[in-house]
Design a protein around this motif. Structure first.
Motif, PDB file in Angstrom:
ATOM      1  N   ILE A 569       0.649  -1.315   0.165  1.00 31.77           N
ATOM      2  CA  ILE A 569       0.344  -0.136  -0.201  1.00 31.77           C
ATOM      3  C   ILE A 569       0.434   1.406   0.360  1.00 31.77           C
ATOM      4  O   ILE A 569       1.571   0.831   0.927  1.00 31.77           O
ATOM      5  N   ARG A 570       0.623   2.050  -0.223  1.00 33.96           N
ATOM      6  CA  ARG A 570       1.653   3.348  -0.354  1.00 33.96           C
ATOM      7  C   ARG A 570       1.268   3.660   1.179  1.00 33.96           C
ATOM      8  O   ARG A 570       0.710   4.223   1.852  1.00 33.96           O
ATOM      9  N   GLU A 594      -5.046  -1.713  -1.966  1.00 31.24           N
ATOM     10  CA  GLU A 594      -5.452  -0.489  -2.048  1.00 31.24           C
ATOM     11  C   GLU A 594      -7.107  -0.269  -3.245  1.00 31.24           C
ATOM     12  O   GLU A 594      -6.911  -1.454  -3.935  1.00 31.24           O
ATOM     13  N   ARG A 595      -7.190   0.607  -2.829  1.00 26.98           N
ATOM     14  CA  ARG A 595      -8.537   0.494  -3.707  1.00 26.98           C
ATOM     15  C   ARG A 595      -8.592   1.921  -4.657  1.00 26.98           C
ATOM     16  O   ARG A 595      -9.477   1.996  -5.592  1.00 26.98           O
ATOM     17  N   ALA A 596      -8.040   2.558  -4.623  1.00 30.09           N
ATOM     18  CA  ALA A 596      -7.961   3.791  -4.809  1.00 30.09           C
ATOM     19  C   ALA A 596      -7.918   3.264  -7.316  1.00 30.09           C
ATOM     20  O   ALA A 596      -6.377   2.625  -7.322  1.00 30.09           O
ATOM     21  N   LEU A 643       6.713   9.422  -1.843  1.00 32.04           N
ATOM     22  CA  LEU A 643       7.490   8.098  -0.988  1.00 32.04           C
ATOM     23  C   LEU A 643       7.465   7.034  -1.516  1.00 32.04           C
ATOM     24  O   LEU A 643       8.273   6.381  -1.364  1.00 32.04           O
TER      25      LEU A 643
ATOM     26  N   TYR B  49      -6.714  13.782  -8.253  1.00 29.61           N
ATOM     27  CA  TYR B  49      -7.940  12.992  -7.270  1.00 29.61           C
ATOM     28  C   TYR B  49      -9.436  13.377  -8.488  1.00 29.61           C
ATOM     29  O   TYR B  49      -9.926  15.060  -7.726  1.00 29.61           O
ATOM     30  N   GLU B  68      -8.964   5.671   1.961  1.00 30.94           N
ATOM     31  CA  GLU B  68      -7.803   6.719   0.577  1.00 30.94           C
ATOM     32  C   GLU B  68      -8.055   8.089   1.268  1.00 30.94           C
ATOM     33  O   GLU B  68      -6.726   8.277   1.477  1.00 30.94           O
ATOM     34  N   LEU B  71      -5.348   6.848   4.119  1.00 25.90           N
ATOM     35  CA  LEU B  71      -3.974   6.214   3.569  1.00 25.90           C
ATOM     36  C   LEU B  71      -3.227   8.043   2.925  1.00 25.90           C
ATOM     37  O   LEU B  71      -2.100   7.775   4.093  1.00 25.90           O
ATOM     38  N   TYR B  75       0.592   9.780   5.532  1.00 25.27           N
ATOM     39  CA  TYR B  75       1.565  10.548   5.514  1.00 25.27           C
ATOM     40  C   TYR B  75       2.294  11.779   6.318  1.00 25.27           C
ATOM     41  O   TYR B  75       3.136  12.063   6.713  1.00 25.27           O
ATOM     42  N   PRO B 149       5.924  10.206   7.499  1.00 26.10           N
ATOM     43  CA  PRO B 149       7.431  11.260   6.643  1.00 26.10           C
ATOM     44  C   PRO B 149       7.077  12.198   6.254  1.00 26.10           C
ATOM     45  O   PRO B 149       8.124  12.718   6.343  1.00 26.10           O
TER      46      PRO B 149
END
Lengths: 656, 216
Positions: A569-570, A594-596, A643, B49, B68, B71, B75, B149
């Protein structure tokens, strides 16, 4: 004196250089001084474009974010892949890996799924890492493209690949061990009951080896009808069968539809059964195989053949393939011949299924056969004789609708929605537009150069769309910038929607020589945006059984096997450190959680020749023996995020 | 002064007019769908997006592009948003149901003090919820992991309106459920004004005249 001459030359050279520099500066200054045109007229003048060019540009240009109306699936020729091209923009959208490893898609570059696929695809005990793709065939329902599957043949190594259009990936490769090469396939029957694959260069059928001296006795052509199981999305070899044919060389084929449903039409050449031998003073194949004025169009009742193949004792099994022997085929009325002008290429059934158009490169005519007349002659057993093997031959003159002179080297025919047919003229390098009823030549357009196949929008279905036609040209000669002595092929888009044909666009193809293509209305395709569920196994087209799950990532040792359950995953893999001992078998189960849309991760291991592509939701397994001790970084090979560079890890192989 | 207080007290002891009762029933009906309708919507727009990302907040959960958004949030070291971890989601639907019941009761009994009490309860609840929401926005925007990060200034996304976070334009707006509840809330003062006028008119007119019996 010598010195003076040398000085003089140098001075001239300097003077010349100064002059050139001055000229260059003045040109630069001039172009800077003149404002670049912003209106269409002045831009066109600057670029040297005609009004026609502007029309062509307006008809093809797609602004960012706009989609094409049609997608063309074109054979990728030697690349062994399939090209997906948008029409009218002629943008290359994708290369689907079929017969050849393709690293970006992680196709046959490590994944166990593809190791199995490549195992299936071996022939004669060899790993085969190329294909000579010729004819893509979209799956059909009721004679119309249904956008579900795509089949493509490899001529060099007689194989058929099955591509699932839900994810545009190859799912199966079937081999034809009873053929030397194939050519006429892949073509499908109107409901994709069967995928048709005819052989091309005949080889011994019933024995492994026979000398060319016994060519007529031992060599045979075959046509295989691969049974397609739509539910499973796979060809079912056990339900498939072949028919033994004379050792002519078989060429293109097409399936009948409408009134001719249940029948298939198959061209042949070298009915002379020449065996070559230029080195022994024999006529070379090119002459020996072109001696007769007529070759034979094969008319095959596949529907009846399927029934016969199901009866006990009617088939013989050779190399695992059920074959209906020629004598059975003749006795059961499965195969008929009708003469056709020599060295034919295309055999194309008209949209209504009432006619078959055949053209051969050495005869300037297209020959239009009437299905009604053929059927009548078969039903009334009106035969002009039989060939050497006893196959009934119909009388040429009494089954044709007519012949029309189009020009030199007619090859392949497509159809539109207004009753016109289009035929490529190889030698003239033109495309001819002609009327089916009454037979009449309408127009010809230049193409560049040496056109092979042509593809019109849904142009071989029951209801062609017209609008666009693509000329798949073998040579490009002077059409593009010089890129060295191996030149790209040239796809030329032609507008066939208007009164007159107009050439719109040239698209260079730089990865192989494509042959046939099919053009489908884009809205018929309904591919996944991301895999439907996390942990998806694209091989099974379902959630995999032994996949890595988020929250349960782990490394398990089972004897000398190390199983890694890894998620991506990212922007990280989990786990990031895999420590094994030299000689361990490493099995990495990796899931992209991922789902994107477009959040694909790659998984490449340095120096172990491994790269996977994991699209959102996808799970793959890669297994290998950690035979080389050392430290090997692995990383995400698809630029996934800010990243991305940090999405990495170490495979530590401790020395024994 | 005495008279004024007396008038107000008398007003609050009064009976609601049929029109007000009908309005209260209307208010209950706009509160009820709020149990299933989205309450708040937060959209995130960024170049990559094109469709945007949306968080839809319901009385009992958060849905939409939650995975998402989580996710992306990792970061900058934001805590993962896990709907089950918000205690509010467990009781908000019951509160809505309670308001519905209370308002229905008020319409039936038609007593002014009950109506006033119910309205205040409702408004207090709404205010507390908005404050809680604002608190969570602050918490998530400030409780950032030092190991993230990407280190950014702590921030509080706007409760209403837009905030820029990196390449994201974050827009927070009430959704249909909250809008309907706000409408229901506004019916309260509307009734109060109407009843007050009705009450003062009745005081001005001598008792026994016909019009004061029922203004509707």
């Amino acid at each position: 004196m010598m010195n003076f001459m040398a000085n003089f030359k140098r001075n001239v050279a300097i003077a010349g250089a100064v002059l050139l520099a001055g000229l260059g500066l003045s040109i630069v200054a001039q172009s800077c001084a003149r404002p670049r045109g912003t209106d269409i007229g002045s831009i066109a003048r600057e670029r040297g474009l005609t009004d026609q060019d502007i029309v062509a540009a307006v008809k093809t240009y797609q602004p960012t974010g706009k989609y094409d109306e049609y997608l063309m699936f074109a054979s990728g020729g030697h690349s062994g892949q399939v090209l997906v091209i948008g029409i009218p923009s002629m943008r290359l959208l994708k290369v689907i890996a079929a017969f050849t490893p393709e690293p970006w898609q992680g196709y046959a570059t490590g994944a166990d799924e593809h190791k199995r696929l490549m195992q299936q695809a071996r022939m004669a005990g060899h790993d085969i890492t190329w294909g000579d793709n010729h004819h893509p065939a979209l799956s059909e329902t009721d004679g119309e493209y249904d956008g579900q599957f795509l089949f493509i043949n490899d001529k060099a190594n007689p194989r058929i690949a099955v591509i699932d259009l839900r994810d545009f990936e190859t799912k199966q490769i079937v081999t034809s061990p009873i053929m030397g090469t194939n050519h006429g396939g892949a073509f499908v029957t109107p409901n994709t009951e069967y995928v048709i694959e005819p052989s091309q260069y005949s080889v011994p059928l019933w024995k492994d080896y026979a000398d060319l001296d016994s060519y007529e006795e031992d060599y045979r052509g075959v046509v295989t009808f691969w049974k397609f199981d739509r539910q499973r999305g796979r060809i079912d070899p056990a339900q498939s069968f072949a028919i033994e044919l004379p050792p002519y060389w078989h060429d293109l084929s097409d399936a009948g539809k409408g009134p001719s449903f249940g029948w298939a039409f198959l061209n042949s050449f070298n009915t002379e059964m020449a065996t070559g031998g230029i080195e022994a003073g024999n006529p070379p194949f090119e002459a020996g195989a072109s001696r007769n004025d007529m070759d034979y169009l094969h008319i095959i009742n596949w529907q009846r053949a399927a029934e016969v193949a199901a009866q006990p004792g009617k088939t013989r099994t050779v190399k695992g393939q059920r074959v209906i022997p020629m004598d059975v085929a003749i006795a059961e009325g499965l195969v008929y011949l009708v003469p056709e002008p020599k060295s034919p290429h295309g055999a194309d059934v008209t949209p209504d299924g009432s006619r078959i158009v055949v053209s051969g490169k050495l005869d300037p005519h297209v020959t239009v056969y009437s299905w009604n007349k053929i059927k009548q002659a078969i039903d009334q057993k009106q035969f002009a004789g039989t060939d050497k093997y006893g196959i009934p031959i119909l009388d040429f003159a009494s089954v044709i609708d007519g012949q029309l002179e189009l020009g030199l080297g007619p090859l392949h025919t497509q159809f539109d929605d207004k009753g016109f047919a289009y035929t490529s003229l190889f030698l003239e390098t033109k495309v001819a537009k002609w009327r089916l009823q009454p037979l009449e030549l309408v127009e010809k357009i230049d193409v560049h150069y040496n056109v092979g196949h042509i593809a019109a929008a849904e142009g071989d279905t029951r209801s062609p769309d017209g609008k666009y036609l693509v000329s798949l040209n073998k040579w490009s000669i002077d059409r593009f910038n010089n890129v060295g002595p191996l030149l790209p092929q040239n796809f030329q888009l032609i507008d066939i929607g208007g009164e007159r044909m107009q050439l719109l666009y040239d698209m260079p193809i730089g990865i192989g020589e494509p042959h046939y293509a099919q053009i489908i209305k884009a809205d018929k395709l309904k591919p996944f945006e991301v895999y439907p569920e996390i942990g998806w196994d694209p091989g099974a087209m379902a959630v995999g059984r032994d996949v890595a799950v988020a929250g349960r990532e782990r490394i398990e040792r089972r004897g000398n096997e190390v199983h890694v359950y890894m998620t991506a995953i990212r922007s990280h893999f989990n786990p990031e450190r895999i420590k094994v001992r030299q000689g361990d078998r490493v099995v990495i189960h990796i899931t992209n959680i991922e789902r994107a849309r477009d959040a694909t991760h790659g998984f490449g291991i340095a120096q172990y020749n491994i790269n996977l592509s994991l699209e959102p939701g996808e799970s793959q397994t890669v297994s290998f023996v950690a035979d080389k001790a050392g430290v090997f970084p692995f990383y995400c090979t698809e630029f996934c995020s800010a990243l991305h560079l940090e999405m990495t890890g170490y495979l530590l192989v401790e020395p024994r | 002064m005495q008279g004024w207080i007396g008038r107000v007290t008398a007003f609050f002891q009064g009976q609601l007019s049929p029109l007000s009762r009908v309005l209260i029933v209307a208010a209950t009906l706009s509160i009820l769908p709020g149990i299933v309708l989205p309450t708040w919507r937060i959209t995130l727009h960024a170049p990559q997006y094109p469709q945007g990302l949306t968080l839809v907040i319901y009385p009992n959960t958060v849905s939409g592009d939650l995975s998402e958004v989580n996710l992306l949030n990792h970061y900058i070291g934001m805590q993962e948003i896990v709907p089950d971890e918000f205690p509010e989601f467990r009781f908000i639907p019951f509160f809505i149901l309670r308001f519905f019941g209370f308002a229905l009761l008020t319409a039936l009994i038609g007593r002014m003090p009950i109506a006033a009490l119910g309205w205040m309860d409702f408004v207090l609840f709404g205010t507390v919820m908005l404050y809680t929401f604002r608190h969570w926005l602050y918490e998530y925007g400030h409780n950032l992991s030092p190991d993230a990060p990407l280190q950014i200034q702590p921030f509080t996304p706007a409760l209403l309106g837009t905030t820029q976070v990196g390449q994201f334009t974050v827009t927070s707006m009430p959704a249909l459920g909250a809008i309907l509840m706000a409408v229901a809330g506004l019916i309260g003062p509307a009734i109060a004004i109407y009843e007050w006028r009705r009450y003062t008119r009745a005081l001005r007119e001598p008792p026994g005249t016909s019009s004061s019996a029922d203004p509707v």
